[in-house]
Design an enzyme around this catalytic site. Structure first.
Site, short mmCIF file in Angstrom:
data_model
loop_
_atom_site.label_atom_id
_atom_site.label_comp_id
_atom_site.label_asym_id
_atom_site.label_seq_id
_atom_site.Cartn_x
_atom_site.Cartn_y
_atom_site.Cartn_z
N GLY A 64 -62.57 36.09 -1.56
CA GLY A 64 -63.55 35.95 -2.18
C GLY A 64 -65.21 35.94 -2.08
O GLY A 64 -65.53 36.35 -1.36
N CYS A 65 -65.93 35.74 -3.47
CA CYS A 65 -67.11 36.22 -3.17
C CYS A 65 -68.39 35.18 -2.69
O CYS A 65 -68.84 35.51 -1.68
CB CYS A 65 -68.04 35.95 -4.36
SG CYS A 65 -67.38 37.82 -5.16
#
Lengths: 258, 258
Positions: free
Chosen positions: B101-102
């Site tokens: 995830g970012c």
């Protein structure tokens, strides 16, 4: 071992028509990290350079300093676990335990205090043209991206050439892989410039600080917190970098004015 | 409370000249989640819709089913902690998975097994033109992005209009915010289509499954694992969606052929 790309089939709709396509997509795979026989966490990552990612992650989190401390690092035969054995006992950080894992936030908050760097002055210097060239070379070095798209690439430069490149579906994994490749190849250029396709979050900035890179170049945008941290660490933070243009968010003094 | 955007100053280099710019950047901020008085983890997120993000995260992780179980949810006055009180005791999951995830997302490995959905058949149906329109409307609904760039937006549609929108620097947080907004507004459209600017990782796909959305549309690329999971769940996975074109990676039967 698991390949970093996988053949897929998809249907494309365009101009009111359907077309069938075969392509490669980037592999995202769960890989657990076992340290001294204890499972610590699971990376979601692209399965290439897994040994480097594992020791680089431990390095970036401040849990090891050199390969002298690593007795063995080995990817298991199914490619879904990396065993790291250190020559000493190591405690899984308390905050991971409390959060039952490794959230970006908690490790970032703790590791922030552990990263004790402050880059002063205007060294190393970099010319605006060199920034554009490094970005071009980053693009040229993207192997998986050309084949699959959807992957992040980071590179370490010594200010003149690209020294190391790492690719992963997760941008923070690329900087762990860079750290691990530095460690495993004992390759620590005196001048360190990091170039990445990924956005700069606090976690990315922190890993750059730990890698002692006073210049960090991104193809895209920085977060507010990463700018604040770059100011605190004395890092030159460059965003939206292309061949002939870029934005500087902090410590512009290292860029030779045109 | 912390604002979701922050004024910054940067220097732009282009055409061999420097220019000063004032702009807004997206805020990334550590926000801890406290459940029944115990700190569980820290989100790295954009501080807007924090209550929704917190209950939505617990929902997406399979730890709560409705707001009936939530006694209270409150952002502390400094905006860096959300207190969630449930009307029962709850165990923090043992294993959290570090994701691609970012902002270094975290998700329970076990959650995958807990999401027990399987979408069958070809309902709901969606026309190719409707897909393009939903993507257009997603772009129109981006408030923070227009101001700052560097932010992800996700939206929930009932097949005709956009019902809910959420923005965050971390793409997985946007789907937690969507889930929380559904819960807190008791808004569960019968037809659920998710549209997002973010790449589709296994975590994004899993959250979509948990949200009972049989159609997931992304502006960009899916990972290998998300395609496999979409096939398993029966989700129609659409990538690289623009006004007049898109790719379909699984379960094309829901798209009415042109």
């Amino acid at each position: 071992m698991i390949a970093p790309q996988k053949a897929i089939h998809y249907e494309r709709y365009e101009f009111r028509k359907w077309e069938s396509h075969d392509a490669e997509t980037i592999v995202e795979s769960p890989v657990s990290l076992t340290v001294n026989g204890e499972v610590w966490l699971t990376f979601m990552c692209t399965p290439v350079n897994l040994e480097a990612m594992s020791v680089g992650f431990l390095y970036n989190e401040g849990l090891l300093e050199s390969m002298d401390e690593v007795e063995d690092v080995r990817v298991c035969e199914h490619g879904d676990n990396v065993d790291v054995w250190l020559n000493r006992s190591v405690e899984q950080p308390q905050s991971w335990r409390r959060t039952s894992g490794c959230t970006g936030g908690v490790t970032a908050v703790d590791a922030l205090a552990r990263v004790d760097v402050s880059f002063n002055g205007d060294q190393p210097r970099v010319a605006p043209e060199a920034i554009g060239q490094l970005v071009e070379r980053l693009f040229e070095s993207q192997e998986l991206y050309r084949e699959t798209g959807g992957v992040h690439t980071s590179a370490l430069s010594d200010g003149e050439k690209i020294v190391l490149v790492a690719e992963d579906i997760g941008r923070h994994n690329t900087l762990d892989k860079i750290a691990g490749l530095c460690l495993m190849n004992d390759l620590w250029p005196e001048t360190r410039i990091l170039i990445t396709t990924g956005r700069i979050s606090s976690e990315m900035l922190q890993k750059a600080a730990r890698l002692q890179a006073p210049i960090l170049i991104s193809r895209t945008s920085p977060s507010s917190l990463s700018i604040e941290m770059a100011e605190r660490y004395g890092i030159t933070l460059i965003g939206y970098a292309r061949r002939d243009r870029f934005n500087v968010y902090s410590n512009r003094q290292r860029i030779q004015l045109a």
